[in-house]
Scaffold this motif. Structure first.
Motif, PDB file in Angstrom:
ATOM      1  N   MET A  19      90.113 -13.568   6.854  1.00 47.88           N
ATOM      2  CA  MET A  19      90.325 -13.628   8.298  1.00 47.88           C
ATOM      3  C   MET A  19      89.221 -14.393   9.012  1.00 47.88           C
ATOM      4  O   MET A  19      89.457 -14.987  10.059  1.00 47.88           O
ATOM      5  N   GLU A  20      88.036 -14.385   8.473  1.00 47.16           N
ATOM      6  CA  GLU A  20      86.927 -15.064   9.136  1.00 47.16           C
ATOM      7  C   GLU A  20      86.635 -16.429   8.525  1.00 47.16           C
ATOM      8  O   GLU A  20      86.412 -17.404   9.226  1.00 47.16           O
ATOM      9  N   GLU A  21      86.638 -16.499   7.203  1.00 42.95           N
ATOM     10  CA  GLU A  21      86.241 -17.737   6.526  1.00 42.95           C
ATOM     11  C   GLU A  21      87.423 -18.554   6.012  1.00 42.95           C
ATOM     12  O   GLU A  21      87.247 -19.636   5.460  1.00 42.95           O
ATOM     13  N   ARG A  22      88.636 -17.998   6.144  1.00 45.12           N
ATOM     14  CA  ARG A  22      89.856 -18.693   5.731  1.00 45.12           C
ATOM     15  C   ARG A  22      89.841 -19.055   4.242  1.00 45.12           C
ATOM     16  O   ARG A  22      90.261 -20.128   3.846  1.00 45.12           O
ATOM     17  N   GLN A  23      89.335 -18.120   3.460  1.00 47.51           N
ATOM     18  CA  GLN A  23      89.290 -18.283   2.010  1.00 47.51           C
ATOM     19  C   GLN A  23      89.249 -16.904   1.376  1.00 47.51           C
ATOM     20  O   GLN A  23      88.943 -15.910   2.041  1.00 47.51           O
ATOM     21  N   VAL A  24      89.593 -16.852   0.085  1.00 42.29           N
ATOM     22  CA  VAL A  24      89.449 -15.615  -0.689  1.00 42.29           C
ATOM     23  C   VAL A  24      88.712 -15.944  -1.973  1.00 42.29           C
ATOM     24  O   VAL A  24      88.866 -17.031  -2.528  1.00 42.29           O
ATOM     25  N   THR A  25      87.887 -15.009  -2.420  1.00 40.55           N
ATOM     26  CA  THR A  25      87.140 -15.189  -3.659  1.00 40.55           C
ATOM     27  C   THR A  25      87.582 -14.121  -4.634  1.00 40.55           C
ATOM     28  O   THR A  25      87.580 -12.933  -4.315  1.00 40.55           O
ATOM     29  N   LEU A  26      87.967 -14.560  -5.831  1.00 37.47           N
ATOM     30  CA  LEU A  26      88.436 -13.658  -6.863  1.00 37.47           C
ATOM     31  C   LEU A  26      87.764 -14.040  -8.173  1.00 37.47           C
ATOM     32  O   LEU A  26      87.834 -15.191  -8.596  1.00 37.47           O
ATOM     33  N   THR A  85      86.583 -19.354  -5.581  1.00 36.44           N
ATOM     34  CA  THR A  85      86.983 -19.363  -4.177  1.00 36.44           C
ATOM     35  C   THR A  85      88.237 -20.202  -3.987  1.00 36.44           C
ATOM     36  O   THR A  85      88.347 -21.307  -4.514  1.00 36.44           O
ATOM     37  N   TYR A  86      89.172 -19.645  -3.243  1.00 40.27           N
ATOM     38  CA  TYR A  86      90.430 -20.320  -2.937  1.00 40.27           C
ATOM     39  C   TYR A  86      90.540 -20.484  -1.423  1.00 40.27           C
ATOM     40  O   TYR A  86      90.563 -19.492  -0.688  1.00 40.27           O
ATOM     41  N   ARG A  87      90.585 -21.727  -0.957  1.00 43.82           N
ATOM     42  CA  ARG A  87      90.763 -22.011   0.468  1.00 43.82           C
ATOM     43  C   ARG A  87      92.227 -21.776   0.838  1.00 43.82           C
ATOM     44  O   ARG A  87      93.121 -22.150   0.078  1.00 43.82           O
ATOM     45  N   MET A  88      92.459 -21.187   1.990  1.00 41.97           N
ATOM     46  CA  MET A  88      93.823 -20.959   2.454  1.00 41.97           C
ATOM     47  C   MET A  88      94.366 -22.240   3.084  1.00 41.97           C
ATOM     48  O   MET A  88      93.643 -22.934   3.791  1.00 41.97           O
ATOM     49  N   GLU A  89      95.618 -22.541   2.813  1.00 41.52           N
ATOM     50  CA  GLU A  89      96.264 -23.651   3.501  1.00 41.52           C
ATOM     51  C   GLU A  89      96.545 -23.212   4.924  1.00 41.52           C
ATOM     52  O   GLU A  89      96.829 -22.050   5.180  1.00 41.52           O
TER      53      GLU A  89
END
Length: 196
Positions: free
Chosen positions: A5-12, A16-20
């Motif tokens: 919600m803040e950085e527009r990415q998720v890390t798993l 790190t995966y940037r959201m389109e």
């Protein structure tokens, strides 16, 4: 949730995966079954633009739900969903929304509403500055949906409850009396002079 919600990415697993863009985050909450589920922290709730409350369907709606389920006859329900807008078009509209005209007295009106959530003894926790920005942006969206390039006090009033209800906490003694955040917000709006 914070990261996306803040950085527009998720890390798993360290990747790190940037959201389109555009993307949307939706959370659901069941108010009855609490075991094993926990309320989101206030800082996380504050990042959601709206809290939409969905009640049970009425009899006609319930019948329609059953009828549609029966008619699917086991087919995948999402197969018949057609795209009506592209991501690029959404981004274009988001840029247009930024240009909606907002008079200074309407900005003051938003500030007064949010400030009052922090001052009323009916609330244990008032809305944050992020809430002020959310009211502003949601009011711009309402104006655009109504075919206007400017917001009105009615736009602000129309979206204040869904934008603020999850950002405030009713004081424990008032909550025990059955007072809801929606009622407090509505009362605040009713008591603040509407700019002309």
């Amino acid at each position: 949730l914070f990261e996306v919600m803040e950085e527009r990415q998720v890390t798993l697993d360290g990747e790190t995966y940037r959201m389109e863009t555009p993307f949307i985050v939706i959370a659901t909450q069941n108010p009855i079954e609490q075991e094993g589920t926990y309320r989101l922290p206030e800082a996380q709730l504050d990042r959601f633009l709206f809290k939409i409350v969905i009640d049970y369907p009425n009899l006609a709606e319930e019948f329609e739900i059953i009828r549609r389920e029966h008619e699917t006859k086991g087919f995948n329900k999402t197969d018949n969903i057609n795209r009506v807008i592209s991501g690029a078009e959404i981004e274009t509209f988001q840029l247009l929304i930024r240009d909606i005209v907002v008079e200074s007295q309407l900005m003051a009106y938003i500030a007064n509403i949010v400030q009052e959530t922090r001052q009323t003894p009916l609330l244990y926790l008032g809305a944050s500055p992020r809430a002020s920005i959310a009211v502003l942006n949601a009011a711009k969206g309402v104006a655009a949906l109504n075919g206007r390039d400017f917001i009105t006090p009615e736009d602000i009033k129309d979206i204040a409850v869904p934008v603020l209800r999850h950002r405030v906490i009713v004081s424990p003694e008032k909550e025990m009396e059955g007072l809801k955040a929606e009622q407090v917000i509505s009362e605040i709006i009713a008591n603040i002079e509407v700019p002309r």
